[in-house]
Design an enzyme around this catalytic site. Structure first.
Site, mmCIF file in Angstrom:
data_model
loop_
_atom_site.group_PDB
_atom_site.id
_atom_site.type_symbol
_atom_site.label_atom_id
_atom_site.label_comp_id
_atom_site.label_asym_id
_atom_site.label_seq_id
_atom_site.Cartn_x
_atom_site.Cartn_y
_atom_site.Cartn_z
ATOM 1 N N ASP A 1 8.745 -9.874 7.147
ATOM 2 C CA ASP A 1 9.074 -8.841 8.211
ATOM 3 C C ASP A 1 10.372 -8.325 8.253
ATOM 4 O O ASP A 1 11.326 -8.960 8.497
ATOM 5 C CB ASP A 1 8.601 -9.567 9.760
ATOM 6 C CG ASP A 1 8.774 -8.820 10.695
ATOM 7 O OD1 ASP A 1 9.182 -7.506 10.815
ATOM 8 O OD2 ASP A 1 8.371 -9.047 11.899
ATOM 9 N N TYR B 1 10.139 8.413 16.128
ATOM 10 C CA TYR B 1 10.117 8.417 14.447
ATOM 11 C C TYR B 1 11.160 9.336 13.986
ATOM 12 O O TYR B 1 11.791 8.839 13.067
ATOM 13 C CB TYR B 1 8.782 8.978 14.024
ATOM 14 C CG TYR B 1 8.587 8.946 12.640
ATOM 15 C CD1 TYR B 1 8.212 7.681 12.012
ATOM 16 C CD2 TYR B 1 8.752 9.855 11.567
ATOM 17 C CE1 TYR B 1 8.310 7.641 10.525
ATOM 18 C CE2 TYR B 1 8.485 9.843 10.343
ATOM 19 C CZ TYR B 1 8.459 8.803 9.832
ATOM 20 O OH TYR B 1 8.080 8.786 8.413
ATOM 21 N N ASP C 1 6.391 -7.506 1.890
ATOM 22 C CA ASP C 1 5.318 -6.979 2.974
ATOM 23 C C ASP C 1 5.033 -8.010 4.044
ATOM 24 O O ASP C 1 5.048 -9.342 3.781
ATOM 25 C CB ASP C 1 4.139 -6.153 2.352
ATOM 26 C CG ASP C 1 3.605 -5.142 3.077
ATOM 27 O OD1 ASP C 1 3.747 -5.137 4.362
ATOM 28 O OD2 ASP C 1 3.248 -4.231 2.293
ATOM 29 N N GLN D 1 0.830 -1.074 -0.061
ATOM 30 C CA GLN D 1 0.047 0.038 0.064
ATOM 31 C C GLN D 1 0.840 1.438 -0.062
ATOM 32 O O GLN D 1 2.074 1.209 0.292
ATOM 33 C CB GLN D 1 -0.944 0.008 1.213
ATOM 34 C CG GLN D 1 -0.139 0.070 2.685
ATOM 35 C CD GLN D 1 -0.939 -0.116 3.799
ATOM 36 O OE1 GLN D 1 -1.954 -0.690 4.091
ATOM 37 N NE2 GLN D 1 -0.847 1.166 4.683
ATOM 38 N N ASN E 1 11.721 0.587 2.057
ATOM 39 C CA ASN E 1 10.532 1.851 1.957
ATOM 40 C C ASN E 1 9.873 1.578 3.439
ATOM 41 O O ASN E 1 9.262 2.253 3.932
ATOM 42 C CB ASN E 1 9.850 1.576 1.020
ATOM 43 C CG ASN E 1 8.343 2.290 1.207
ATOM 44 O OD1 ASN E 1 8.220 3.625 1.098
ATOM 45 N ND2 ASN E 1 7.199 1.549 1.333
ATOM 46 N N THR F 1 -1.096 9.047 2.921
ATOM 47 C CA THR F 1 -1.275 7.587 2.983
ATOM 48 C C THR F 1 -2.062 7.172 4.470
ATOM 49 O O THR F 1 -2.321 7.992 5.551
ATOM 50 C CB THR F 1 0.039 6.929 2.732
ATOM 51 O OG1 THR F 1 0.684 7.358 4.064
ATOM 52 C CG2 THR F 1 0.721 7.388 1.706
HETATM 53 N N1 LIG Z 1 3.243 9.070 4.810
HETATM 54 C C1 LIG Z 1 4.302 10.101 4.976
HETATM 55 O O1 LIG Z 1 3.820 11.334 5.064
HETATM 56 C C2 LIG Z 1 5.470 9.845 4.787
HETATM 57 C C3 LIG Z 1 6.140 8.599 4.857
HETATM 58 N N2 LIG Z 1 7.335 8.296 5.047
HETATM 59 C C4 LIG Z 1 8.074 7.060 5.182
HETATM 60 O O2 LIG Z 1 7.824 6.280 3.749
HETATM 61 C C5 LIG Z 1 7.529 5.028 4.002
HETATM 62 C C6 LIG Z 1 6.148 4.197 3.568
HETATM 63 O O3 LIG Z 1 5.217 5.064 4.242
HETATM 64 P P1 LIG Z 1 3.533 4.999 3.907
HETATM 65 O O4 LIG Z 1 3.518 4.259 2.439
HETATM 66 O O5 LIG Z 1 3.263 6.372 4.058
HETATM 67 O O6 LIG Z 1 3.263 4.043 5.313
HETATM 68 P P2 LIG Z 1 1.953 2.911 5.144
HETATM 69 O O7 LIG Z 1 1.664 2.871 6.393
HETATM 70 O O8 LIG Z 1 0.844 3.481 4.202
HETATM 71 O O9 LIG Z 1 2.573 1.663 4.407
HETATM 72 C C7 LIG Z 1 3.692 1.088 5.109
HETATM 73 C C8 LIG Z 1 3.981 -0.283 4.595
HETATM 74 O O10 LIG Z 1 4.812 -0.993 5.381
HETATM 75 C C9 LIG Z 1 4.325 -2.143 5.481
HETATM 76 N N3 LIG Z 1 5.101 -2.786 7.051
HETATM 77 C C10 LIG Z 1 5.183 -2.044 8.237
HETATM 78 N N4 LIG Z 1 5.759 -2.795 9.000
HETATM 79 C C11 LIG Z 1 6.571 -3.791 8.204
HETATM 80 C C12 LIG Z 1 7.235 -4.767 8.518
HETATM 81 N N5 LIG Z 1 7.967 -5.170 9.954
HETATM 82 N N6 LIG Z 1 7.640 -5.595 7.692
HETATM 83 C C13 LIG Z 1 7.234 -5.515 6.388
HETATM 84 N N7 LIG Z 1 6.394 -4.551 5.930
HETATM 85 C C14 LIG Z 1 6.151 -3.425 6.870
HETATM 86 C C15 LIG Z 1 2.997 -1.812 5.897
HETATM 87 O O11 LIG Z 1 2.197 -3.133 5.930
HETATM 88 C C16 LIG Z 1 2.615 -1.137 4.608
HETATM 89 O O12 LIG Z 1 2.408 -1.838 3.674
HETATM 90 C C17 LIG Z 1 7.849 4.626 5.458
HETATM 91 O O13 LIG Z 1 9.128 4.320 5.684
HETATM 92 C C18 LIG Z 1 7.618 5.954 6.004
HETATM 93 O O14 LIG Z 1 8.240 6.246 7.371
HETATM 94 C C19 LIG Z 1 8.368 9.404 5.102
HETATM 95 C C20 LIG Z 1 7.830 10.657 5.069
HETATM 96 C C21 LIG Z 1 6.679 10.849 5.046
HETATM 97 C C1 LIG Z 2 5.212 10.719 8.168
HETATM 98 C C2 LIG Z 2 6.211 11.640 8.173
HETATM 99 O O1 LIG Z 2 7.362 11.299 7.850
HETATM 100 C C3 LIG Z 2 6.112 12.808 8.476
HETATM 101 C C4 LIG Z 2 7.352 13.771 9.148
HETATM 102 O O2 LIG Z 2 4.858 13.321 8.440
#
Ligand SMILES: NC(=O)C1=CN([C@@H]2O[C@H](COP(=O)(O)OP(=O)(O)OC[C@H]3O[C@@H](n4cnc5c(N)ncnc54)[C@H](O)[C@@H]3O)[C@@H](O)[C@H]2O)C=CC1
Ligand SMILES: CC(=O)C(C)=O
Length: 260
Positions: free
Chosen positions: A63, A156, A35, A14, A90, A191
């Protein structure tokens, strides 16, 4: 023989990971989606979307906090898709807590998922690139919170600062083997992660649901919330030959929130 390059994207069931997987598939890569097992149904939809783009895709239940899982996922990608060229570390989680309330358990959990996973991803990819005689590219998820500490996102922010440090270290150690190591630093992406942050901030500061997200979006100079596709464009660049001379960098892709 199929000479198509192969990329593994963690957390691609996702959100941003899905966007990256689809972009890299459009760029011509076969894709391995790594995932958590409970995400299998969603990941299978992404597999189908990739196949509709004319590429191969597999789902590997992984994981990322477990070293053996990441190594097994990289092996599966190489064996089933026929090469291994790019890893995108990611997957990540957020935690929303004032610093005085962060527990030892919180710290262990977020560091094992957001930081340990990046170390294991770098190790697994570097070993596979070398075994296959490839240069290869390693790309990881940082954040604006890797550049500036964000209140109530203390653990975080610390985890993402660590990703930035690891990116610089691995870039220097792996450069002699021609492997590049970079990271993307998104801002406020629409997201599931931001749904959670907004909900938890509301519980802490009493603002109505959606208000914290709205205020954060108002601080974006380009005037709109970020999409996974905005992030995926930067990853596409890092993965491409156009970025062959770029390593150790954390690229802000935040619509104009922070400046370096
Ligand atoms: N959404 C945002 O505003 C931002 C997100 N990020 C980073 O981008 C990356 C992706 O974030 P999003 O897509 O927004 O998050 P999300 O929560 O929508 O998706 C995260 C994905 O990682 C998977 N996941 C979580 N724990 C896991 C594990 N132990 N093993 C395997 N998969 C695992 C989940 O099942 C999910 O599919 C993250 O590292 C997040 O910190 C960075 C800056 C901003
Ligand atoms: C989710 C994330 O990285 C922030 C700062 O919003």
């Amino acid at each position: 023989m199929d000479s198509t390059k192969v990329a593994l994207v963690t957390g691609a069931g996702q959100g941003i990971g899905r966007g990256i997987a689809l972009q890299l598939a459009s760029d011509g890569y076969h894709i391995a989606i790594a995932d958590l097992a409970f995400q299998e149904d969603k990941a299978r939809v992404v597999v189908k979307e990739i196949e509709e783009l004319g590429r191969k895709a597999i789902f590997v239940a992984t994981d990322v906090s477990k070293k053996e899982d990441i190594f097994a996922a990289v092996d599966a990608a190489a064996e089933q898709l026929g090469s291994f060229d790019v890893i995108v570390n990611n997957a990540g989680i957020a935690q929303v807590k004032p610093i005085e309330e962060i527990s030892e358990e919180d710290l262990n959990k977020i560091f094992s998922i957001n930081v340990n996973s990046v170390v294991f991803g770098i190790q697994a990819a570097a070993a596979k690139f070398t075994a296959l005689g490839k240069k290869g590219k390693i790309i990881s998820a940082a954040s604006i919170a890797a550049v500036k500490g964000f209140p109530i996102l203390g653990a975080y922010s610390a985890s993402k600062f660590a990703v930035r440090g690891l990116t610089q270290v691995a870039a220097q150690e792996l450069a002699p083997r021609g492997i590049t190591v970079n990271a993307y630093a998104p801002g406020i992406v629409g997201t599931g992660m931001w749904d959670l942050i907004d909900e938890k901030l509301s519980e802490i500061n009493g603002k109505s649901r959606g208000e914290n997200l709205k205020e954060n979006v108002e601080s974006i100079m380009l005037g709109r919330i970020e999409t996974p596709e905005d992030v995926a464009g930067v990853v596409s660049f890092f993965a491409s030959p156009k970025a062959d001379y770029v390593t150790g960098q954390v690229l802000l892709v935040d619509g104009g929130m922070l400046y370096n």
